[in-house]
Scaffold this active site. Structure first.
Site, PDB file in Angstrom:
ATOM      1  N   GLY A 102     -87.462  27.796   7.043  1.00 12.25           N
ATOM      2  CA  GLY A 102     -86.660  27.146   8.062  1.00 12.25           C
ATOM      3  C   GLY A 102     -86.897  25.496   8.165  1.00 12.25           C
ATOM      4  O   GLY A 102     -87.968  24.910   7.353  1.00 12.25           O
ATOM      5  N   CYS A 113     -92.629  30.361   3.722  1.00 12.41           N
ATOM      6  CA  CYS A 113     -92.734  29.230   4.030  1.00 12.41           C
ATOM      7  C   CYS A 113     -92.674  28.966   5.690  1.00 12.41           C
ATOM      8  O   CYS A 113     -93.728  29.193   6.292  1.00 12.41           O
ATOM      9  CB  CYS A 113     -91.535  28.373   3.471  1.00 12.41           C
ATOM     10  N   TYR A 114     -91.609  28.597   6.310  1.00 13.83           N
ATOM     11  CA  TYR A 114     -91.626  28.295   7.690  1.00 13.83           C
ATOM     12  C   TYR A 114     -91.880  29.681   8.367  1.00 13.83           C
ATOM     13  O   TYR A 114     -92.688  29.669   9.586  1.00 13.83           O
ATOM     14  CB  TYR A 114     -90.352  27.947   8.355  1.00 13.83           C
ATOM     15  N   HIS A 165     -92.306  30.014  -1.967  1.00 13.33           N
ATOM     16  CA  HIS A 165     -90.840  30.734  -1.925  1.00 13.33           C
ATOM     17  C   HIS A 165     -91.039  31.716  -3.221  1.00 13.33           C
ATOM     18  O   HIS A 165     -90.604  31.221  -4.208  1.00 13.33           O
ATOM     19  CB  HIS A 165     -89.669  29.823  -2.000  1.00 13.33           C
ATOM     20  N   GLU A 208     -88.848  34.040  -3.656  1.00 16.48           N
ATOM     21  CA  GLU A 208     -87.415  34.316  -4.042  1.00 16.48           C
ATOM     22  C   GLU A 208     -86.703  33.669  -5.197  1.00 16.48           C
ATOM     23  O   GLU A 208     -85.835  33.780  -5.561  1.00 16.48           O
ATOM     24  CB  GLU A 208     -86.523  34.358  -2.693  1.00 16.48           C
ATOM     25  N   SER A 233     -55.164  40.281  -4.540  1.00 22.17           N
ATOM     26  CA  SER A 233     -55.025  38.910  -4.975  1.00 22.17           C
ATOM     27  C   SER A 233     -55.113  38.749  -6.576  1.00 22.17           C
ATOM     28  O   SER A 233     -54.819  37.921  -7.178  1.00 22.17           O
ATOM     29  CB  SER A 233     -55.916  37.890  -4.226  1.00 22.17           C
ATOM     30  N   GLY A 234     -55.813  39.860  -7.073  1.00 27.56           N
ATOM     31  CA  GLY A 234     -56.116  39.834  -8.265  1.00 27.56           C
ATOM     32  C   GLY A 234     -57.574  39.229  -8.708  1.00 27.56           C
ATOM     33  O   GLY A 234     -58.194  39.228  -9.760  1.00 27.56           O
ATOM     34  N   GLY A 235     -58.362  38.914  -7.632  1.00 29.24           N
ATOM     35  CA  GLY A 235     -59.647  38.299  -7.602  1.00 29.24           C
ATOM     36  C   GLY A 235     -60.657  39.709  -7.280  1.00 29.24           C
ATOM     37  O   GLY A 235     -60.306  40.721  -7.211  1.00 29.24           O
ATOM     38  N   VAL A 236     -62.022  39.127  -7.817  1.00 26.53           N
ATOM     39  CA  VAL A 236     -62.701  40.445  -7.854  1.00 26.53           C
ATOM     40  C   VAL A 236     -62.811  40.906  -6.765  1.00 26.53           C
ATOM     41  O   VAL A 236     -62.987  42.412  -6.819  1.00 26.53           O
ATOM     42  CB  VAL A 236     -64.146  39.510  -8.226  1.00 26.53           C
ATOM     43  N   ASP A 237     -63.042  40.534  -5.457  1.00 24.73           N
ATOM     44  CA  ASP A 237     -63.301  41.493  -4.270  1.00 24.73           C
ATOM     45  C   ASP A 237     -62.309  42.462  -3.770  1.00 24.73           C
ATOM     46  O   ASP A 237     -62.279  43.536  -3.764  1.00 24.73           O
ATOM     47  CB  ASP A 237     -63.600  40.492  -3.094  1.00 24.73           C
ATOM     48  N   SER A 238     -60.946  41.766  -3.963  1.00 24.53           N
ATOM     49  CA  SER A 238     -59.915  42.638  -3.808  1.00 24.53           C
ATOM     50  C   SER A 238     -59.444  43.599  -4.620  1.00 24.53           C
ATOM     51  O   SER A 238     -59.103  44.739  -4.478  1.00 24.53           O
ATOM     52  CB  SER A 238     -58.518  41.899  -3.279  1.00 24.53           C
ATOM     53  N   SER A 239     -59.785  43.385  -5.909  1.00 27.08           N
ATOM     54  CA  SER A 239     -59.674  44.182  -7.036  1.00 27.08           C
ATOM     55  C   SER A 239     -60.626  45.785  -6.946  1.00 27.08           C
ATOM     56  O   SER A 239     -60.220  46.619  -7.328  1.00 27.08           O
ATOM     57  CB  SER A 239     -59.918  43.800  -8.414  1.00 27.08           C
ATOM     58  N   LYS A 280     -71.634  39.363  -3.948  1.00 26.74           N
ATOM     59  CA  LYS A 280     -70.873  39.364  -5.035  1.00 26.74           C
ATOM     60  C   LYS A 280     -71.446  39.867  -6.632  1.00 26.74           C
ATOM     61  O   LYS A 280     -70.522  40.441  -7.430  1.00 26.74           O
ATOM     62  CB  LYS A 280     -70.538  37.637  -5.372  1.00 26.74           C
TER      63      LYS A 280
END
Length: 509
Positions: free
Chosen positions: A53, A80-81, A167, A169, A221-227, A365
């Site tokens: 944070g 960290c925080y 960190h 990560e 839409s032809g994008g990754v998510d909707s496909s 993603k």
């Protein structure tokens, strides 16, 4: 399913922490620090991670949490925080550091610890702090230090509470992945049941049960998510799914045909393509202001899409390609606010569905892409680069015309084709052509020309919050320039954008 809670105290790496946990086949979800303790108790978490944070734990306006969370019997890791907050909650002392630590720092493990199993006694970690723990709480042992941070790691093994000032990560921490693995498997005793095959099977089963015999409509839409959402729904309910694809004429060359061919040949569904390029061009005639163009494209897309939905008759459910980052509530500020995103759209008041279905809302993603691969979606779609909602409309500066769209599509095609042939595309996060609306003098053959200039934009980035211009080798740029000026009509000059973000943005409009 076992779950890890990432409790967000406003740090910039909350999503990265959750993604790193999931990389180890353990499901992680992010909740803001305003989440009630009773909610956390009810969710049966295998472990809890406190994020970093931006504030000091002694600033009462900064994020805090009830110390009761440390008494739930659930293993806790503070980062960290989050590390300083554990010290503060348990009666330790946190002070301004005499020397702040930023960037790569040498870290030393000072005792045997489950958290540092398999980690060398000395390694490099990534630090970013101005406060430090000057005295650990009673019951805590110091398990690691740096030259300027005497308590770089501490633990209370009796209560399964661990904390690190650095960190783990981020990739700059050499053994960060191992440290997170140890927390998940050595301390939380996770089994690792978060794998994409399991997700697909469980999601398809759940979709079948939820949808039953009803219809589902998805805006594709032809994008990754909707496909990927379409592919999952197709596997679950087949012809009960109708995908509506609005081709507004602002996509890349042949992209509309590619999307249609992919989904009509590979998946069992009803595919509706609405070709409306002429309608969009008519609405955009004479418009040069970038915000006005965006507004027109967005408004007309909404009108065309929902006009087609109204013609579908029986509607059933409405599906969206919402992914997990679209749903995350921010831990910053006094109130949690759900982020606005194009993947979540409002429905008109006169269109009534049985409900909303978001089959990807648990996934990041990179996980969506892995699901897409397993479902058989072509690589060109699964690994599609980010593409703006208004399409080429924000890559044509000034008025949009049919001629300009064709010129840009052809130039962009050459760029992509060349990058694919030489294999350099794997080094780039995003690359595309822009038509700036500038004409320049040139010589082609024995004739003077006065024609379009095209600009190439290519960037490298991890998160698109910042981006660096890509150092594409000169011989590749020369080949691209030569091909564009020879193969694409009405272009006589090619330039390369060498501006990073900031001060520029990735897109030109």
């Amino acid at each position: 399913m076992e779950k890890i809670l990432v409790l967000d105290f406003g740090g910039q790496y909350n999503q990265l922490i959750a993604r790193r946990v999931r990389d180890h086949n353990v499901y992680a979800e992010i909740l803001p620090y305003t989440t009630p303790l009773q909610t956390i108790k009810a969710n049966n978490y295998s472990g809890i991670i406190f994020t970093g944070g931006p504030n000091s734990v002694y600033d009462m306006s900064s994020p805090h949490y009830s110390a009761e969370i440390l008494n739930l019997g659930i293993p806790v890791l503070g980062i960290c925080y989050g590390c300083q907050l554990i010290a503060y909650m348990c009666g330790g002392r946190v002070d301004t550091a005499p020397v702040s630590e930023y960037g790569k720092i040498e870290f030393s493990v000072s005792k045997d610890s489950k958290l540092f199993k398999g980690v060398p006694r000395q390694s490099v970690v990534w630090m970013s702090h101005t406060d430090l723990i000057s005295a650990p709480p009673q019951g805590f042992d110091v398990s690691g230090f740096t030259s300027d941070c005497p308590v770089a790691a501490m633990e209370n093994t009796a209560n399964n509470i661990y904390a690190v000032q650095f960190h783990p990560e981020v990739t700059h921490t050499e053994c960060g992945s191992r440290i997170l693995y140890n927390f998940l498997y050595e301390i939380c005793r996770c089994s690792g049941d978060w794998v994409m095959d399991n997700f697909i099977d469980a999601t398809v089963k759940q979709l079948k049960e939820q949808i039953g015999g009803n219809k589902v409509i998805l805006g594709l839409s032809g994008g990754v998510d909707s496909s990927v959402a379409a592919a999952l729904l197709s596997r679950a309910v087949g012809k009960q799914l109708t995908c509506v694809f609005v081709d507004q004429g602002l996509m890349r060359k042949d992209e509309g045909d590619f999307v249609e061919k992919t989904f009509t040949s590979l998946f069992d569904m009803n595919f509706v393509r609405v070709n409306c390029a002429g309608h969009f061009l008519e609405k955009l005639t004479g418009v040069t202001d970038p915000e006005e163009k965006r507004k027109i494209i967005g408004t007309e897309f909404f009108n065309v899409f929902w006009g087609e939905i109204r013609r579908q008759g029986e509607l059933g459910y409405f599906a969206q390609g919402t992914i997990y980052p679209d749903c995350i509530e921010s831990g910053k500020g006094d109130a949690a606010v759900i982020k606005t995103h194009h993947n979540r759209v409002s429905t008109p008041k006169d269109v009534e569905f049985l409900g909303i279905i978001e089959p990807l809302q648990q996934l990041f993603k990179d996980e969506v892409r892995r699901v897409g691969e397993k479902l058989g979606i072509p690589k060109e779609l699964v690994w599609r680069q980010p593409f703006p909602g208004p399409g080429l409309g924000v890559r044509i500066i000034g008025e949009i015309t049919a001629e300009k769209i064709e010129i840009l599509q052809n130039a962009d095609f050459v760029l992509r084709d060349e990058m694919a042939k030489n294999g350099y595309e794997k080094n780039l996060a995003q690359f595309f052509c822009v038509l700036p609306g500038v004409s320049t003098v040139g010589v082609m053959g024995d004739h003077r020309t006065y024609d379009h200039l095209v600009a190439i934009r290519a960037v490298t980035t991890d998160d698109f919050m910042t981006a660096d211009w890509a150092k594409i080798p000169y011989d590749i740029l020369a080949k691209v320039s030569n091909r564009i000026t020879n193969e694409v009509a009405h272009i006589n000059r090619v330039v390369y954008d060498i501006t990073s973000k900031p001060p520029a943005t990735v897109e030109w409009e």
